[in-house]
Design an enzyme around this catalytic site. Structure first.
Site, PDB file in Angstrom:
ATOM      1  N   ALA A  48      15.636  60.060  34.789  1.00  0.00           N
ATOM      2  CA  ALA A  48      17.009  60.421  34.399  1.00  0.00           C
ATOM      3  C   ALA A  48      17.726  61.282  35.426  1.00  0.00           C
ATOM      4  O   ALA A  48      17.147  62.197  36.003  1.00  0.00           O
ATOM      5  CB  ALA A  48      17.014  61.160  33.063  1.00  0.00           C
TER       6      ALA A  48
ATOM      7  N   ASN B 268      17.997  53.775  35.302  1.00  0.00           N
ATOM      8  CA  ASN B 268      18.638  52.675  34.598  1.00  0.00           C
ATOM      9  C   ASN B 268      20.129  52.593  34.928  1.00  0.00           C
ATOM     10  O   ASN B 268      20.568  51.685  35.616  1.00  0.00           O
ATOM     11  CB  ASN B 268      18.434  52.843  33.080  1.00  0.00           C
ATOM     12  CG  ASN B 268      18.963  51.663  32.284  1.00  0.00           C
ATOM     13  OD1 ASN B 268      19.714  50.836  32.772  1.00  0.00           O
ATOM     14  ND2 ASN B 268      18.567  51.565  31.034  1.00  0.00           N
ATOM     15  N   THR B 269      20.877  53.611  34.486  1.00  0.00           N
ATOM     16  CA  THR B 269      22.333  53.549  34.614  1.00  0.00           C
ATOM     17  C   THR B 269      22.798  53.308  36.048  1.00  0.00           C
ATOM     18  O   THR B 269      23.691  52.490  36.292  1.00  0.00           O
ATOM     19  CB  THR B 269      22.955  54.866  34.101  1.00  0.00           C
ATOM     20  OG1 THR B 269      22.359  55.188  32.833  1.00  0.00           O
ATOM     21  CG2 THR B 269      24.454  54.729  33.934  1.00  0.00           C
TER      22      THR B 269
ATOM     23  N   LYS C 105       7.435  55.778  26.108  1.00  0.00           N
ATOM     24  CA  LYS C 105       8.272  56.816  26.716  1.00  0.00           C
ATOM     25  C   LYS C 105       8.810  57.650  25.580  1.00  0.00           C
ATOM     26  O   LYS C 105       9.623  57.184  24.782  1.00  0.00           O
ATOM     27  CB  LYS C 105       9.427  56.202  27.529  1.00  0.00           C
ATOM     28  CG  LYS C 105      10.411  57.245  28.042  1.00  0.00           C
ATOM     29  CD  LYS C 105      11.600  56.637  28.775  1.00  0.00           C
ATOM     30  CE  LYS C 105      12.661  57.706  29.040  1.00  0.00           C
ATOM     31  NZ  LYS C 105      13.834  57.156  29.764  1.00  0.00           N
TER      32      LYS C 105
ATOM     33  N   GLY D 167      22.215  59.712  32.879  1.00  0.00           N
ATOM     34  CA  GLY D 167      23.455  59.002  33.164  1.00  0.00           C
ATOM     35  C   GLY D 167      24.481  59.807  33.943  1.00  0.00           C
ATOM     36  O   GLY D 167      25.590  59.349  34.175  1.00  0.00           O
TER      37      GLY D 167
END
Lengths: 65, 256, 256, 65, 256, 256, 65, 65
Positions: F184, F206-207, F96, F157
């Site tokens: 993202a 992710n976050t 990535k 995020g």
């Protein structure tokens, strides 16, 4: 006589609405009056007889949205 | 120019008179906004008080139309009596009818609103009902005798701007001939321009101007935005397109 | 008032000159919009032709600043040569730099844009780069010598208005001192007011005015919306609130 | 001489850019000229020698967005 | 698991049975969606007809709860009589109460709705009122005896999804303990997930599934989206942030 | 099922491994999400340290594909060297590629990104470029040898969800055959469902999972939302309509 | 007797609702009946006397949203 | 020799990268090494000669987004 004027309990010696206004030093044609939730016209204040326990509202212009 | 109850109004902005830093700033803001109507209210006068007189003189000096409201009324009876007292004091049968049904959102109680509207219309008031964007409620208000409707676009003082464009569009489409004034919820001039572009006839606002850092500048801004939105509505706006098209013609382009 | 490259501009609206129904309507629209700058272009002249002369006289008569563009250029070389030819013909070093990278969205080729910007800045052009809302690209353009940036808010001619408020906010916040002009994608006066309220310094538009049913009325509407948005930005707007607050004070309310 | 003028192939008897403009009846100070993708200033057209196959662009003001 | 009127429902999806390409596809869609309740209606039976019987057997075979509606009723009387007929035929006191007030938007007539709700609640119906997002109307419905509310999120069959998130949020906040089912207006699984994330207890839909190119696949998609939204609501979602924060820790980063 | 670089992936969710409350919760979240790929990173190991080994064993035990990232790299050189070190440690040529260009928005430096992508593609890496929604940049990445693109939908995020649907739509339309993974900016399962409904091939997050109050529940929610969105995309969704249409047929309605 | 059944004017020889259903070949426990906008329970159809001009609705289950 | 290892200045007696790892008690096949911004393959650490002032990075797997 025991009245509630603008939410406050008062004992006033006044038999008519006009007399009440005078007694409380209210004057001016920009005032509106209601007794027990009903409008009392300026013209009728003099003969409008008050009774013990009446709720009187005396309002005047204010800012509004 | 804009007609309401036989009156010809020079502008499509109605402005509230509450919450300004000072009477002088209120007066300047009204002038800067070019508002054609100001809203006012009634409150208890203290014994020997002159507050009401001072305010009343200030307002009369503005030379605009006056629209008293029944702000804060939660019952039909309160609203009706307040309207009658306002008619006597302000010498106008125009009344902005508010019957509040919820303390959080200050939204109208549409049941009480329709009932109060009927009583006041029968008593020859020119009723400006503060209502929601509910078409069925709107029909009832017209049946009750209302000749104009004032739907909110967001909760009073929220400054959110139009939160439901779909409903506002439907309302405009459903009542092509009824004067529709967006009342409450506007926060920025672009919000006012947006609803005017949708074809609404006017806007009424207060907090967005009164609570701005510079109320006079903000009043002027809203005045221009209302004019801009109205002119755009009358000038045939472009429909949004998904694919880009060149503005500069491609014909005759040089090739290097 | 608004400063660009030492020039003081009377308004924050830049208007394109393409696609109007007639030269007369173009002229009236520019006047009605109160635009301080108009954009123009170059195209092939026919042998013995006088088309260019007619247009050029019309534009000069408007008395506004002139901003030639490199519309339709897809390569650095094309854009640079077009800019140089424009400087000679129009007698100004101002240039709206377009390096188109995609035929569908007519979006800038940010790679070619930065390269062409560097070449033209070194050659003392006052470069107005038509770019995206990419902050990193913006940094490169400033490094290349640009003193102003012109981010799009939506594809050219799409009339979609600002499709990415988050990015526009970030751009304004990241470049507090760089003049930022929103170029392309505006469809309605409320769109123009919205970006001006975000603190952008000016807007450039063309299609939304030229293709309106009434270009002159729409030009006037945009002119007012730009002023409204700017004044609002300077007057301290209310932040949106989730809970409604009454505009009419609750103190002193009558109780029936 | 064989030239490509504004995209069209022409055979013209003109050795300089100025001569070409005259031959094709172009005039006016609002014209801009480029040869083979490079600007040729108004002032240089008279001595600018054309060669066979040159690509000439002759542009003038137009509307733009 | 989800409790309604003492019944424990295995899923938070209620599905309509109208407009499917075929009875077989309807049955497969209901199974694929994992719906715990299906809505049904009544219509005129032809002399000697068996249509109703066929449909009724199909529905019973699904093994879900049944929620009859009063679709198409425009008056209190119609709605009440239809509800009573439905109770006799379907053997359930559950009723989705529709009193339509506008033919364009098919929105509820909130006046007739409250009146019909009162009559049916007094007659021991378990009333599921199809209503708007008006908090005051909602209060009236609860006063009338309703134990659950079904606000629309957009006009029936519009597929617009939640057009007024502000109002839905206010409704959830104002009635933390009343089961709230979003009914009508959903177009995509993401719409269903969105309202479930807001904390709504369930969704009811029909057209978005029945009119999809592949109703069975779409039914499955909505079933998963409803679960996803509910689980997210219970798992504490992140609040949106304006500035980006790195997901990969910056501590210990190599420097080259 | 989903093909990437010849590998068949059981799900369309890629999950980050950072910021979880504990390794155990990380492992449970990955399982609950049914992610087919997890992203990992490299950091400085302390002398005598075993941190890396512990983490590495945990990850291998998950049995998913591994996608190392170049998180935090701000230069081409850093990114390229990090990629090479990752290939040696993790034994995969998948990478990535992040080249960060702005510390506020953590957005990609598209110039460095394209350069690094070219170098790594020539070195036989399977490059997953973290990029913007810029179509021209996307073209350059494909020219550089990339076979998949990972556009952001909002700053890393931020949890804002897709802030520019117009751009995402254009990207999907412009690259019908390139695997597009939204990377993202996702905050809620409904965001993931939304981009999958637009036809994107997968999402990476992710976050939103790691920082949820209950990461495992949130992971499960996202897993379902991704499936829901994909199934909806394949099942032919309804287009939004402006006028409401009844779901219950009007034919055969009783009249009372 | 002249009746309006599901919106259609009919002349039927039937004095009770049950008789009407039989005459028109309606059967099945999934039917619901109303006369002049009021429900008539299954159990009451036999003794429910019809009058000239009565409006009868005979409904059965259908798809619904 | 003076080296910068993971950002810290150290004086270590190690002529090769492998020696450095051993001296600092680094072990494990999950480590990656770079010298002066270039990868040094595991296989090459033994013969990779270090010079004064070299910048060495010794990395291992960590969580990532």
């Amino acid at each position: 006589m025991n009245l509630i004027v603008n939410g406050e309990a008062l004992e006033v010696d006044a038999s008519t609405l006009a007399a009440l206004l005078a007694a409380l030093d209210y004057e001016g044609d920009w005032l509106a009056t209601a007794v027990n939730s009903d409008l009392v016209h300026k013209a009728n204040r003099a003969e409008f007889q008050l009774s013990d326990g009446d709720r009187i509202e005396i309002l005047s212009p204010m800012q509004g949205g | 120019m804009f007609e309401l109850f036989g009156a010809t109004l020079p502008s499509r902005l109605l402005l509230g008179t509450a919450q300004y830093p000072s009477p002088a700033i209120l007066a300047d803001a009204v002038k800067a906004s070019n508002a054609s109507v100001v809203t006012v209210s009634l409150r208890r006068e203290m014994a020997g008080g002159r507050e009401g007189e001072k305010f009343w003189s200030l307002i009369r000096a503005l030379g605009t139309r006056i629209l008293p409201n029944t702000a804060g009324c939660h019952s039909v009876k309160e609203a009706v009596t307040t309207a009658k007292m306002a008619r006597e004091v302000f010498g106008t049968s125009w009344i902005k009818l508010e019957v509040i049904g919820n303390q959080d959102t200050l939204q109208p109680d549409v049941f009480g609103l329709v009932e109060a509207a009927r009583i006041l219309c029968e008593d020859d008031f020119a009723v400006f009902p503060y209502t929601t964007d509910d078409l069925v409620v709107a029909e009832r208000l017209l049946d009750a005798g209302c000749k104009v409707l004032m739907p909110w676009c967001a909760p009073i003082g929220s400054a959110l701007g139009p939160v439901n464009i779909t409903a506002l569009r439907a309302m405009r489409k459903h009542f092509p001939d009824v004067p529709l004034i967006v009342d409450a919820g506007l926060g920025r001039p672009s919000h006012a321009a947006t609803v005017m572009e949708l074809g609404f006839d006017a806007v009424l606002l207060n907090t967005a101007v009164a609570k701005a850092a510079d109320p006079v500048g903000m009043a002027r801004a809203f005045g221009k935005a209302v004019e801009a939105g109205r002119e755009a509505f009358g000038s045939g706006m472009l429909e949004p397109r998904d694919v880009a098209v060149p503005s500069t013609p491609t014909f005759g382009r040089a090739v290097f």
